[in-house]
Motif scaffolding. Structure first.
Motif, PDB file in Angstrom:
ATOM      1  N   ILE B 226       0.840  -1.198   0.000  1.00  0.00           N
ATOM      2  CA  ILE B 226       0.000   0.000   0.000  1.00  0.00           C
ATOM      3  C   ILE B 226       0.873   1.246   0.000  1.00  0.00           C
ATOM      4  O   ILE B 226       0.645   2.189  -0.755  1.00  0.00           O
ATOM      5  CB  ILE B 226      -0.934  -0.017   1.230  1.00  0.00           C
ATOM      6  CG1 ILE B 226      -1.981  -1.117   1.060  1.00  0.00           C
ATOM      7  CG2 ILE B 226      -1.592   1.330   1.406  1.00  0.00           C
ATOM      8  CD1 ILE B 226      -2.823  -1.343   2.280  1.00  0.00           C
ATOM      9  N   GLN B 227       1.919   1.205   0.826  1.00  0.00           N
ATOM     10  CA  GLN B 227       2.798   2.366   0.900  1.00  0.00           C
ATOM     11  C   GLN B 227       3.495   2.601  -0.442  1.00  0.00           C
ATOM     12  O   GLN B 227       3.706   3.739  -0.839  1.00  0.00           O
ATOM     13  CB  GLN B 227       3.837   2.201   2.011  1.00  0.00           C
ATOM     14  CG  GLN B 227       3.257   2.235   3.419  1.00  0.00           C
ATOM     15  CD  GLN B 227       2.516   3.526   3.727  1.00  0.00           C
ATOM     16  OE1 GLN B 227       2.796   4.571   3.137  1.00  0.00           O
ATOM     17  NE2 GLN B 227       1.561   3.462   4.633  1.00  0.00           N
ATOM     18  N   ARG B 229       2.302   1.971  -3.380  1.00  0.00           N
ATOM     19  CA  ARG B 229       1.326   2.577  -4.280  1.00  0.00           C
ATOM     20  C   ARG B 229       1.132   4.056  -3.950  1.00  0.00           C
ATOM     21  O   ARG B 229       1.045   4.895  -4.837  1.00  0.00           O
ATOM     22  CB  ARG B 229      -0.005   1.836  -4.171  1.00  0.00           C
ATOM     23  CG  ARG B 229      -0.399   1.198  -5.486  1.00  0.00           C
ATOM     24  CD  ARG B 229      -1.682   0.423  -5.337  1.00  0.00           C
ATOM     25  NE  ARG B 229      -1.403  -1.008  -5.317  1.00  0.00           N
ATOM     26  CZ  ARG B 229      -2.356  -1.930  -5.216  1.00  0.00           C
ATOM     27  NH1 ARG B 229      -3.619  -1.567  -5.099  1.00  0.00           N
ATOM     28  NH2 ARG B 229      -2.054  -3.203  -5.220  1.00  0.00           N
ATOM     29  N   ILE B 230       1.048   4.341  -2.639  1.00  0.00           N
ATOM     30  CA  ILE B 230       0.889   5.747  -2.225  1.00  0.00           C
ATOM     31  C   ILE B 230       2.104   6.556  -2.673  1.00  0.00           C
ATOM     32  O   ILE B 230       1.985   7.666  -3.181  1.00  0.00           O
ATOM     33  CB  ILE B 230       0.734   5.846  -0.692  1.00  0.00           C
ATOM     34  CG1 ILE B 230      -0.571   5.192  -0.242  1.00  0.00           C
ATOM     35  CG2 ILE B 230       0.770   7.298  -0.240  1.00  0.00           C
ATOM     36  CD1 ILE B 230      -0.740   5.116   1.262  1.00  0.00           C
ATOM     37  N   VAL B 232       4.215   6.050  -5.156  1.00  0.00           N
ATOM     38  CA  VAL B 232       4.226   6.281  -6.596  1.00  0.00           C
ATOM     39  C   VAL B 232       3.119   7.251  -6.987  1.00  0.00           C
ATOM     40  O   VAL B 232       3.351   8.249  -7.674  1.00  0.00           O
ATOM     41  CB  VAL B 232       4.072   4.936  -7.353  1.00  0.00           C
ATOM     42  CG1 VAL B 232       3.802   5.173  -8.819  1.00  0.00           C
ATOM     43  CG2 VAL B 232       5.314   4.090  -7.139  1.00  0.00           C
ATOM     44  N   GLY B 233       1.901   6.967  -6.499  1.00  0.00           N
ATOM     45  CA  GLY B 233       0.751   7.784  -6.896  1.00  0.00           C
ATOM     46  C   GLY B 233       0.876   9.225  -6.461  1.00  0.00           C
ATOM     47  O   GLY B 233       0.475  10.142  -7.193  1.00  0.00           O
ATOM     48  N   ALA B 323       5.575  -0.282  -7.848  1.00  0.00           N
ATOM     49  CA  ALA B 323       4.320   0.440  -7.980  1.00  0.00           C
ATOM     50  C   ALA B 323       3.228  -0.256  -7.166  1.00  0.00           C
ATOM     51  O   ALA B 323       2.059   0.108  -7.253  1.00  0.00           O
ATOM     52  CB  ALA B 323       3.915   0.527  -9.437  1.00  0.00           C
TER      53      ALA B 323
END
Lengths: 627, 363
Positions: B226-227, B229-230, B232-233, B323
């Protein structure tokens, strides 16, 4: 041949790999596009939630001063320990660890958390509001070990009261409750607001505005830097009308007796409240940092009801102190003149029933001021009978009895001076003239609060101006003290000052001639006053209940002012189960001594040790236990 | 040994792309580690590794690749010995024996195993004429599985798995029939549940199951995903700026300088930086494939593809993982992640790629 064949196949297979890889990379680029461009806002917010926290900076409440500028209520630094669920990884674990670290029961912490469950998860849930240093150290150490990233230790300004002194006056603070949340503007859950006393009434003035600090934290919750800080605004400083020395003298004097009770001391010129006490008191400091349930239950179940503010919520029969109101009514209505005499043989007959004077042999012929001095019942029976209850009601109200005083404290109760209208409306019954006889000497349905008695004393003292007692003298809104003008006196009825002279003369004689207030006599001070005894129960009833029951003893009253001309102090002392009004006089004496010593710049008298109370409980001789 | 005219045939474009990726890596390692005193010198170590790697590259470039393949059986045996040594006497770090301490460096033989296997398979298939039959494949598979098993035993499943693409790619290029490839693929699908049941350790199972649903363990194993993804996003198009990333700098992202270096790049340099890096990697891979096509002999093609297979696999897997789109596995990003052995072995491998292309006209 095979060689060429090989080469061709190799070229094809390499081309396949080329395409596959290109497609793969295109897919990767598309994924990043999706995450970084399409869903950017969502992840940006998640990243901010990750590393930014808003911590409240609690605003201290306004400091409270007395009329001389002495600090009465201030703030001290304490630490609160809260859980921020937003950063919780495992709530059960946090609760378990915290209970271990704080030495609190797990169920207790869980209960607090459950109570705040519906609130947004970024809002800290206060677990301990006034943590001990050991608790702060233990939690901080765990936080450094990254074990409790969701627990915050924040400095919280906490109220510091002068012990139990003027507890009911100051009141206490506590976390805002649901009812207050729904009708108070600008209040939010977790705010600390006044719950009683001036803390409640003047909450808007005293309460500051919380600030906030936005900080960056790392993955284990350690603060890295402050992004922005909005400073808290301290509540406004407030100066009360209270005189700490007078206040202390009242409480010291009560401490020298076994009595509870109440006292309200006013400046009769403008209604400034110089002292305000209700006993037994509680310690508002226990509330300052969130009261624990045991203490709260104790306070609520205590038979002496320490949370009850006797000065504004207790209603008692005024007894003989009511006689001045009947006298004034007689004069104003033209029923009597100061010279009118009534012969007291020790009893009198009205409507076929015999009413006794407290003195068996009678007072003989008495005029108004002697009747007050001697507290002659027959005189006031006679005057009251001629007046009728409605005229008594009119003038007692003009003096401040049976109505709310309007003091700036919450939940004041109203006393009662009966009238025909009242009886018709409330009891749906006709008023019988015979009932007026008891009312004439402050018995029957008459009931008063101590604060209304103080207004009564002040109105008698200043010659008829019914002042409104008030506590706020000045407020500092940032540019120094701004005085608060005293509320205007109640313009109910004009009372002619000259007609009041005979009454004031009678009150002077109570203290300075042969009356029951002799203990308050101070040379050259011309103290005036009147004692009273409020019967708790009929004497027959008391005999049946047992002679020694303290709870059934009579209450003692003393209303007073001084000096007789241009008085500077007026008030009431109510000694609960004080047996005689004379015992209340002894308490008032110390207050008066203190007042005059202070006025003259002399050293204040030390707290009394022996007031030589009269503890003889002579109820056995029925009507002759007077005042 | 090194003929002057060969110098003109060095693929400078590939070399520059490689160096650009190394430089990008050093910058990101610096960004991710400079904030903490204990790690602030890591970028220097990385620079040393690049220097040593370039030295190794000179060696693998200068000597004719056929000399390496000729001696590949010795290299292979040497590697097996090193892997055995690691298993019994290696340095234990984070619960695994992967390292041989040499001075202040820790050598990780498994990184070199990729090049070794590429060499030995290139020679094996290069000597074989025609379509490899079952026997050939079994033998080549055996050669691959021996070091694979040793590395898996360390345990370092991630690195071990990177040997599989080496075998598949070389065998594929050597003309392995497609139906055999299909058969192997089917066998894998059948074997997966069995492996789940018997071969995988609990933590490995957790990694896979949390990948499928990260929220089931949002603060535990799914946390990293999750981290990631956060991280990258939240980078957006432009990124948060060099050393301005919050996720990496404040350690919400685990092992940022290592497994998640690409997430750091994505956070701080944004989608723009991602495209540049992806472009460089794609260029490197396609350019190397070009070398395979141009190679003078099959041996050269196989060698290039063998080196490229593990590289490509690791690049694609690591970027997908960074990612948050693949299960978290201890696989580094070649050329960019912090790590000396990987850097040296990768550059040495590309030395061979350059070598093959450079000698395409020699006899």
């Amino acid at each position: 041949m095979a060689m060429i064949e090989d080469r061709r196949r190799l070229g094809i297979r390499l081309a396949v790999l080329q395409y596959m890889i290109t497609v793969l990379f295109a897919a990767l680029a598309a994924s990043f596009w999706l995450l970084q461009v399409v869903q950017h806002d969502k992840f940006k917010e998640m990243a901010e939630n990750n590393h930014q926290r808003t911590l409240p900076l609690r605003a201290p409440r306004g400091v409270v001063f007395d009329r001389d500028g002495k600090v009465l209520v201030e703030n001290r630094h304490s630490f609160g320990i809260s859980i921020v669920r937003e950063h919780t990884r495992d709530l059960d674990r946090t609760v378990r660890l915290l209970s271990e670290v704080l030495g609190m029961e797990e169920s207790r912490i869980r209960e607090i958390v459950d109570r705040h469950r519906r609130e947004p998860s970024y809002r800290p849930i206060p677990i301990v509001q006034d943590a001990t240093l050991a608790q702060v150290a233990a939690v901080t150490a765990r936080r450094l070990d990254s074990e409790l990233p969701d627990v915050v230790v924040e400095p919280v300004p906490t109220r510091r009261y002068p012990g139990t002194m003027a507890a009911h006056l100051f009141g206490y603070v506590g976390e805002v409750n649901d009812a207050q949340l729904s009708d108070g503007e600008g209040l939010k859950s977790g705010d600390v607001v006044g719950q009683a006393g001036i803390e409640k009434v003047h909450n808007a003035v005293l309460m500051g505005e919380d600030g906030a600090r936005r900080v960056v934290v790392n993955s284990v919750g350690r603060e890295i830097r402050t992004l922005e800080q909005e400073e808290p605004i301290e509540g406004k400083r407030v100066q009360l009308t209270i005189d700490a020395d007078i206040q202390r003298s009242v409480e010291d004097a009560f401490k020298a007796t076994p009595f509870n009770g109440a006292a309200v001391i006013l400046d009769p010129r403008d209604g400034d409240v110089l002292a305000f006490a209700s006993l037994p008191a509680y310690d508002p400091n226990a509330f300052a940092a969130g009261i624990d349930r045991t203490t709260w239950n104790q306070l609520n179940t205590d038979v002496l009801r320490p949370l009850n503010d006797r000065a504004i919520q207790g209603t008692y029969s005024p007894g003989s102190t009511f006689k001045m109101a009947v006298g004034l009514a007689g004069l104003e209505e033209g029923v009597i003149s100061p010279e009118t005499t009534v012969y007291c043989p020790g009893h009198a007959n009205f409507y076929g029933r015999n009413f006794k004077c407290w003195k068996r042999g009678g007072h003989g012929a008495v005029n108004l001021s002697r009747a007050i001095e001697q507290s002659c019942n027959v005189y006031f029976y006679t005057v009251g009978n001629q007046l009728g209850v409605d005229k008594i009601n009119k003038w007692a109200t003009a003096l401040g009895l049976g109505v709310k005083s309007g003091i700036d404290l919450p939940n004041e109760r109203q006393g009662l001076v009966p009238s025909t209208e009242w009886k018709r409306e409330r009891l749906k019954e006709k008023w019988y003239a015979g009932e007026t006889i008891s009312v004439s000497i402050g018995q029957g349905q008459v009931s008063v609060t101590p604060v209304s008695m103080a207004v009564y004393a002040a109105t008698l003292a200043n010659g008829g101006k019914r002042v409104t007692p008030h506590l706020l003298k000045a407020v500092d809104e940032g540019q120094g003290w701004k005085p608060i003008p005293p509320p205007p006196p109640e313009p109910v009825i004009d009372i002619s000052a000259d007609k009041m002279e005979a009454i004031r003369d009678g009150m002077w004689r109570v203290v300075n001639a042969g009356g029951t207030g002799g203990r308050a006599r101070i040379a050259n001070r011309d103290v005036a006053g009147k004692t009273g005894t409020a019967q708790r129960i009929s004497n027959q009833g008391r005999l049946a209940a047992g002679r020694t029951s303290v709870n059934l003893r009579d209450h003692g009253w003393f209303v007073f002012f001084a000096p007789r001309e241009n008085p500077t102090i007026a008030g009431v002392v109510f000694a609960e189960h004080g047996i005689h009004g004379g015992n209340a006089v002894r308490i008032a004496r110390h207050v008066l001594d203190t007042h005059f010593a202070k006025q003259d710049g002399l050293p204040l008298p030390p707290p009394p040790t022996d007031l030589q109370l009269d503890m003889s409980d002579a109820f056995a001789s029925p009507v002759e236990s007077p005042h | 040994m090194f003929e002057r005219r060969l110098y003109y045939h060095i693929d400078w474009a590939l070399l520059i792309a490689l160096l650009a990726l190394c430089a990008l890596g050093v910058a990101m390692v610096f960004s991710a580690t400079a904030g903490s005193a204990s790690t602030s010198r890591m970028y220097v170590t990385q620079l040393y590794a690049i220097a040593i790697g370039l030295g190794a590259m000179v060696v693998t470039l200068t000597i004719d690749y056929r000399a390496f393949t000729d001696k590949s059986h010795l290299i292979y045996l040497g590697l097996l010995a090193a892997l055995l040594y690691v298993i019994f006497l290696g340095d234990v770090q984070m619960g695994a024996r992967r390292w041989i301490p040499i001075g202040s460096f820790n050598l990780q033989p498994s990184e070199f195993a990729k090049v070794g296997v590429a060499l030995v398979l290139a020679k094996f298939f290069g000597e074989n004429r025609g379509t490899p039959n079952w026997g050939d494949l079994a033998l080549a598979g055996g050669l691959t599985c021996l070091p694979l098993a040793l590395i898996a035993k360390e345990p370092d499943l991630g690195t071990a798995v990177t040997l599989v693409p080496v075998f598949l790619a070389v065998a594929y290029l050597a003309g392995m029939q497609m139906r055999i490839l299909g058969f192997l693929f089917a066998a894998c699908i059948v074997a997966a549940p069995l492996a789940w049941q018997f071969a995988l350790k609990d933590y490995q199972k957790t990694r896979i199951s949390t990948f499928l649903d990260p929220s089931q363990d949002a603060k535990g194993a799914g946390y990293q995903q999750i981290q990631a993804r956060i991280t990258v996003g939240s980078g957006g198009i432009q990124g948060k700026g060099f050393r301005q990333g919050t996720q990496g700098q404040l350690r919400f992202l685990p092992v940022a300088h290592n497994d998640f270096i690409f997430s750091v790049l994505a956070e701080e340099q944004g989608f723009a930086g991602v495209i540049v890096a992806l472009g460089l990697y794609l260029f490197v891979i396609l350019r190397a494939l070009e070398s395979a096509r141009l190679a003078k002999d099959r041996l050269g093609s196989y060698l290039v593809l063998g080196v490229l297979a593990s590289f490509t696999f690791q690049v694609v897997y690591n970027i997908t993982m960074s990612a948050g789109l693949a299960p978290v596995k201890g696989l580094t990003l070649p050329l960019m992640s912090y790590g000396g052995s990987s850097m040296i072995a990768t550059l040495a491998g590309f030395g061979l790629v350059l070598n093959v292309r450079m000698r395409r006209f020699t006899n």
